[in-house]
Design a protein around this motif. Structure first.
Motif, PDB file in Angstrom:
ATOM      1  N   TRP A  80       6.057  14.171   0.024  1.00  0.00           N
ATOM      2  CA  TRP A  80       5.865  12.810   0.540  1.00  0.00           C
ATOM      3  C   TRP A  80       6.268  12.724   2.010  1.00  0.00           C
ATOM      4  O   TRP A  80       5.635  12.044   2.805  1.00  0.00           O
ATOM      5  N   ASP A  81       7.336  13.420   2.379  1.00  0.00           N
ATOM      6  CA  ASP A  81       7.812  13.398   3.769  1.00  0.00           C
ATOM      7  C   ASP A  81       6.740  13.927   4.719  1.00  0.00           C
ATOM      8  O   ASP A  81       6.474  13.336   5.773  1.00  0.00           O
ATOM      9  N   VAL A  82       6.137  15.051   4.344  1.00  0.00           N
ATOM     10  CA  VAL A  82       5.101  15.634   5.196  1.00  0.00           C
ATOM     11  C   VAL A  82       3.906  14.687   5.308  1.00  0.00           C
ATOM     12  O   VAL A  82       3.321  14.504   6.374  1.00  0.00           O
ATOM     13  N   TYR A  83       3.540  14.091   4.189  1.00  0.00           N
ATOM     14  CA  TYR A  83       2.422  13.132   4.168  1.00  0.00           C
ATOM     15  C   TYR A  83       2.681  11.984   5.154  1.00  0.00           C
ATOM     16  O   TYR A  83       1.818  11.626   5.963  1.00  0.00           O
ATOM     17  N   ARG A 129       1.001   9.038  -6.261  1.00  0.00           N
ATOM     18  CA  ARG A 129       1.006  10.418  -5.762  1.00  0.00           C
ATOM     19  C   ARG A 129      -0.240  10.727  -4.941  1.00  0.00           C
ATOM     20  O   ARG A 129      -0.807  11.830  -4.985  1.00  0.00           O
ATOM     21  N   THR A 130      -0.622   9.725  -4.148  1.00  0.00           N
ATOM     22  CA  THR A 130      -1.766   9.918  -3.257  1.00  0.00           C
ATOM     23  C   THR A 130      -1.551  11.099  -2.337  1.00  0.00           C
ATOM     24  O   THR A 130      -2.482  11.865  -2.037  1.00  0.00           O
ATOM     25  N   TRP A 131      -0.346  11.233  -1.873  1.00  0.00           N
ATOM     26  CA  TRP A 131      -0.027  12.315  -0.947  1.00  0.00           C
ATOM     27  C   TRP A 131      -0.292  13.686  -1.565  1.00  0.00           C
ATOM     28  O   TRP A 131      -0.753  14.600  -0.901  1.00  0.00           O
ATOM     29  N   ALA A 132      -0.004  13.849  -2.844  1.00  0.00           N
ATOM     30  CA  ALA A 132      -0.244  15.143  -3.503  1.00  0.00           C
ATOM     31  C   ALA A 132      -1.743  15.408  -3.666  1.00  0.00           C
ATOM     32  O   ALA A 132      -2.210  16.542  -3.519  1.00  0.00           O
ATOM     33  N   LEU A 182       0.828  -1.206   0.000  1.00  0.00           N
ATOM     34  CA  LEU A 182       0.000   0.000   0.000  1.00  0.00           C
ATOM     35  C   LEU A 182       0.863   1.258   0.000  1.00  0.00           C
ATOM     36  O   LEU A 182       0.517   2.267  -0.642  1.00  0.00           O
ATOM     37  N   ILE A 183       1.968   1.209   0.730  1.00  0.00           N
ATOM     38  CA  ILE A 183       2.877   2.352   0.759  1.00  0.00           C
ATOM     39  C   ILE A 183       3.456   2.590  -0.629  1.00  0.00           C
ATOM     40  O   ILE A 183       3.543   3.736  -1.109  1.00  0.00           O
ATOM     41  N   GLN A 184       3.855   1.494  -1.303  1.00  0.00           N
ATOM     42  CA  GLN A 184       4.366   1.623  -2.659  1.00  0.00           C
ATOM     43  C   GLN A 184       3.325   2.281  -3.576  1.00  0.00           C
ATOM     44  O   GLN A 184       3.637   3.193  -4.351  1.00  0.00           O
TER      45      GLN A 184
END
Length: 246
Positions: free
Chosen positions: A47-50, A37-40, A29-31
């Motif tokens: 990505w770090d902040v996410y 670009r789920t975080w965006a 799931l992390i991959q």
């Protein structure tokens, strides 16, 4: 204390298998979250902040024995070293070492950056085989041949040795003037071999100096000759006396 009801063997195995599936699924799931670009989409700037905001307190910590395998898997999926560090909570340098020790220093030939673009991974140039001197304080001394001692100028050394010889001879001569010498004369006879050895060395020295070829005055030559005759005559008299006593 309340007794704990132990599960059966089948229950324990089923629970363990569920955990393994859940753990493996987590990294899959992390991959997916990174590559899609789920975080965006959720409005995070990086990505770090996410990872920090969404999983900071619940982030799964990798056991040391599983770390290299998980890091290699994420790397093969296209995550950069920084992205893997953010997702796993492992230090950036540690991730780099795990990637390098996985057998392929560059990991996947391509990675997806945080901007969604794919980049080729440049393989690092092999380090040059440069010899580095060990830091042991005595190493250089042990491997460095001892330097030859610098020799003193011969005239200077010769003059000092001549003065030492003169002082030693004068000291011995003064002892013969001591009022106790006549009573202790017999005790000095055991020194005769050493004294004769010194005379022999002195004779060799005078011969090596090649006095006939010396650039000096006639007066000096006459004085040298007279001194040598005096010494020679004295030594001859002693030798003749010894022969007469036999």
């Amino acid at each position: 204390m309340q007794d704990i009801e132990l599960p059966s063997h089948d229950q324990a195995r089923a629970l363990t298998d569920r955990i393994k599936i859940a753990v493996e699924g987590t990294w899959l799931l992390i991959q997916e979250a990174y590559t899609s670009r789920t975080w965006a989409v959720l409005g995070y700037s990086t990505w770090d902040v996410y990872c920090t905001e969404e999983f900071g307190t619940t982030r799964l910590r990798l056991p040391r024995e599983e770390r290299q395998e998980v890091v290699a898997s994420l790397r093969e999926s296209g995550l950069s070293v920084r992205a893997i560090a953010a997702a796993t909570g492992i230090g950036y340098g540690t991730v780099q070492r795990e990637v390098a020790s996985s057998g392929d220093p560059s990991g996947s030939p391509e990675i997806q950056g945080t901007d969604g673009k794919t980049y080729a991974v440049a393989r690092p140039e092999p380090e040059p085989n440069i010899w580095v001197q060990p830091a042991e304080p005595d190493f250089e001394r042990m491997v460095t041949p001892p330097a030859k001692p610098k020799r003193r100028p011969l005239p200077e050394a010769f003059a000092d040795a001549g003065r030492d010889l003169t002082r030693a001879a004068e000291k011995l001569a003064r002892l013969t003037e001591d009022d106790r010498f006549p009573k202790n004369r017999d005790t000095t006879h055991h020194q005769v071999p050493e004294l004769l050895g010194a005379l022999d060395h002195a004779t060799q020295l005078v011969q090596a100096m090649n006095l006939p070829a010396a650039q000096t005055t006639e007066e000096a030559r006459r004085w040298w000759a007279a001194s040598l005759h005096k010494i020679s005559d004295a030594l001859r008299d002693i030798a003749n006396s010894l022969n007469q006593e036999q």
